[in-house]
Scaffold this active site. Structure first.
Site, mmCIF file in Angstrom:
data_model
loop_
_atom_site.group_PDB
_atom_site.id
_atom_site.type_symbol
_atom_site.label_atom_id
_atom_site.label_comp_id
_atom_site.label_asym_id
_atom_site.label_seq_id
_atom_site.Cartn_x
_atom_site.Cartn_y
_atom_site.Cartn_z
ATOM 1 N N ARG A 24 0.837 -1.209 0.000
ATOM 2 C CA ARG A 24 0.000 0.000 0.000
ATOM 3 C C ARG A 24 0.869 1.256 0.000
ATOM 4 N NH1 ARG A 24 2.539 2.217 3.043
ATOM 5 N NH2 ARG A 24 2.566 2.330 5.296
ATOM 6 N N GLU A 30 -0.940 10.772 7.713
ATOM 7 C CA GLU A 30 0.249 10.033 8.150
ATOM 8 C C GLU A 30 0.493 10.208 9.643
ATOM 9 O OE1 GLU A 30 1.411 7.388 6.585
ATOM 10 O OE2 GLU A 30 2.009 8.628 4.884
ATOM 11 N N ASP A 33 -3.098 7.278 12.362
ATOM 12 C CA ASP A 33 -4.003 6.120 12.538
ATOM 13 C C ASP A 33 -4.033 5.696 14.002
ATOM 14 O OD1 ASP A 33 -1.375 5.033 12.359
ATOM 15 O OD2 ASP A 33 -2.044 3.238 11.272
ATOM 16 N N GLY A 122 11.065 -2.889 3.698
ATOM 17 C CA GLY A 122 11.765 -1.720 4.262
ATOM 18 C C GLY A 122 11.623 -0.472 3.407
ATOM 19 N N GLY A 124 8.693 1.186 3.100
ATOM 20 C CA GLY A 124 7.527 1.958 3.539
ATOM 21 C C GLY A 124 6.275 1.611 2.758
ATOM 22 N N SER A 126 4.530 -1.344 3.207
ATOM 23 C CA SER A 126 3.763 -2.335 3.966
ATOM 24 C C SER A 126 3.981 -3.776 3.527
ATOM 25 C CB SER A 126 2.261 -2.038 3.922
ATOM 26 O OG SER A 126 2.003 -0.912 4.682
ATOM 27 N N ASP A 172 -2.160 -0.097 7.766
ATOM 28 C CA ASP A 172 -1.535 -0.931 6.736
ATOM 29 C C ASP A 172 -2.313 -2.229 6.533
ATOM 30 O OD1 ASP A 172 0.273 1.079 6.922
ATOM 31 O OD2 ASP A 172 1.852 -0.106 7.868
ATOM 32 N N TYR A 221 9.542 5.353 16.009
ATOM 33 C CA TYR A 221 8.078 5.277 15.849
ATOM 34 C C TYR A 221 7.417 5.254 17.230
ATOM 35 C CZ TYR A 221 3.611 3.496 13.977
ATOM 36 O OH TYR A 221 2.287 3.320 13.625
HETATM 37 C C1 GLA Z 1 3.497 2.592 9.638
HETATM 38 C C2 GLA Z 1 2.476 1.946 10.575
HETATM 39 C C3 GLA Z 1 1.074 2.515 10.331
HETATM 40 C C4 GLA Z 1 1.082 4.035 10.343
HETATM 41 C C5 GLA Z 1 2.195 4.579 9.457
HETATM 42 C C6 GLA Z 1 2.325 6.062 9.551
HETATM 43 O O1 GLA Z 1 3.238 2.237 8.308
HETATM 44 O O2 GLA Z 1 2.450 0.557 10.380
HETATM 45 O O3 GLA Z 1 0.180 1.997 11.284
HETATM 46 O O4 GLA Z 1 1.180 4.518 11.651
HETATM 47 O O5 GLA Z 1 3.454 3.999 9.774
HETATM 48 O O6 GLA Z 1 1.176 6.690 9.070
#
Ligand code: GLA
Length: 385
Positions: A24, A30, A33, A122, A124, A126, A172, A221
């Site tokens: 995705r 961003e 969630d 890695g 970004g 998913s 994700d 994170y």
């Molecule tokens: C990662 C996390 C998501 C979300 C994004 C940032 O992908 O898995 O749950 O928090 O970062 O939007």
């Protein structure tokens, strides 16, 4: 996508179930969630595929293709503890999902599996949620226990928390599970209600993978989440959804600079998602682009989850220009590396891709991996016998 050839060569029989799971990109919303905000991701045309059949003895044999893996990893039916060895950590997504079904009383049979993927890890995009979801789907097929898309996503999220150590939100897993071709998923993470918004004709998504590997398990994170919890406790508030920018500004001194900026990102990003959704409905490309650009600036300056490579790619897309067909561009996903997403007119996408590739190579002396995609359907599994 389904071949079965490697599976047959490796295991001497045919797989009985195949699951295909997309990656995705998030268009906007961003790092909100996990704060109960709304997000707008799309499933993309890069997939992880897993072919499986049950074993007779309940054991597991898993063969991941690519990235130097050549021999199956074997383990017994109860050997599901999280792996700590670096070379086996990828297995935790699979183990975590199996462990979750077992904990819920599901008799998960052992299986042999071959995993193919054209979804970079890695980056970004998913890949981990795609892997978890594909495993969940094959487990459900083999065990005969179908679940709905939301409870499956929640189970995969728990697996990620407990086995991969990433305290992720739910975006994700739901984007991968509930994506719809030609649409953006508008997901409200407060109550997990969802609707699908059509993408205007004539637009595509360009993903630019900076090659900077992001690792959300390394603590940053988690720190952002902790900052946001600290904001709520200082303000005596139980959700960012009930906070306004005015309140955040009024409490600037109480919060201090860092927490003030974290909170400002959260409340302004929530507002931007609403603006983006409205602009999408009206096909107002100028406003779509403005919201994406403001989102990137907020992630860069207030939330501090971008990096020079992502900033450069977004600036380069802006330099390419709206008059040449860019709609908007921003970093996507957790950040600290990974990818940018650009919305672009279909006829300009090839030119933007070449522009970014040349510009990035000039600036950083290495390649950016760009691909053009449309929104695709979410993950599915089929019985192939
Ligand atoms: C990662 C996390 C998501 C979300 C994004 C940032 O992908 O898995 O749950 O928090 O970062 O939007």
């Amino acid at each position: 996508m389904f071949e079965g050839r490697v599976y047959r060569e490796q295991f001497g029989s045919a797989p009985s179930v195949v699951a295909v799971s997309p990656g995705r990109v998030n268009l906007i919303g961003e790092h909100i969630d996990y704060l109960g905000g709304a997000v707008m991701p799309v499933a993309i045309d890069r997939h992880l595929t897993i072919e499986v059949a049950a074993t007779e003895d309940g054991g597991f044999e898993i063969l991941p293709l690519g990235a130097g893996f050549g021999t199956p990893v074997r383990f017994g039916r109860d050997d599901l503890a999280p792996r700590t060895d670096r070379s086996e950590k990828w297995l935790n997504y699979l183990l975590g999902v199996i462990a979750q079904y077992r904990a819920g009383g599901v008799e998960v049979p052992g299986f042999r599996a071959v995993i193919h993927s054209d979804l970079p890890a890695g980056a970004g995009l998913s890949a981990s949620a795609a892997f978890e979801t594909a495993v969940a789907l094959v487990v459900e097929q083999l065990a005969g226990v179908p679940r709905d898309v939301v409870s499956r996503a929640l189970l995969c999220q728990r697996a990620e928390h407990e086995y991969a150590g990433v305290p992720c939100g739910i975006m994700d897993q739901l984007a991968v599970g509930a994506g719809k071709a030609g649409h953006v998923l508008h997901l409200d993470c407060r109550d997990l209600s969802m609707c699908q918004c059509p993408i205007p004709d004539g637009l595509v998504v360009l993903v630019a993978d900076s090659g900077v590997k992001h690792a959300l398990g390394d603590g940053e994170y988690q720190k952002r989440r902790e900052d946001c919890e600290a904001v709520l406790s200082l303000l005596g508030c139980d959700s960012f959804r009930s906070l306004t920018l005015e309140t955040v500004r009024d409490f600037r001194d109480t919060l201090g600079d860092r927490l003030f900026r974290r909170a400002r990102h959260a409340v302004t990003e929530m507002a931007r998602v609403e603006r983006f959704a409205g602009a999408l409905e009206k096909e107002d490309l100028v406003r779509l682009g403005e919201a994406m650009q403001a989102s990137h600036e907020s992630l860069r300056d207030d939330y501090e989850v971008s990096c020079p490579e992502l900033d450069h790619l977004v600036a380069a897309a802006e330099r390419f220009g709206r008059e040449r067909g860019l709609v908007g561009s921003r970093m996507t996903g957790g950040g600290f590396g990974g990818s940018t997403v650009s919305l672009v007119r279909t006829e300009a996408a090839g030119d933007l891709k070449s522009f970014l590739e040349e510009d990035y190579a000039r600036r950083f002396g290495r390649e950016v991996h760009c691909f053009i995609t449309s929104a695709v359907d979410g993950a599915t599994a089929i019985a192939v016998e």
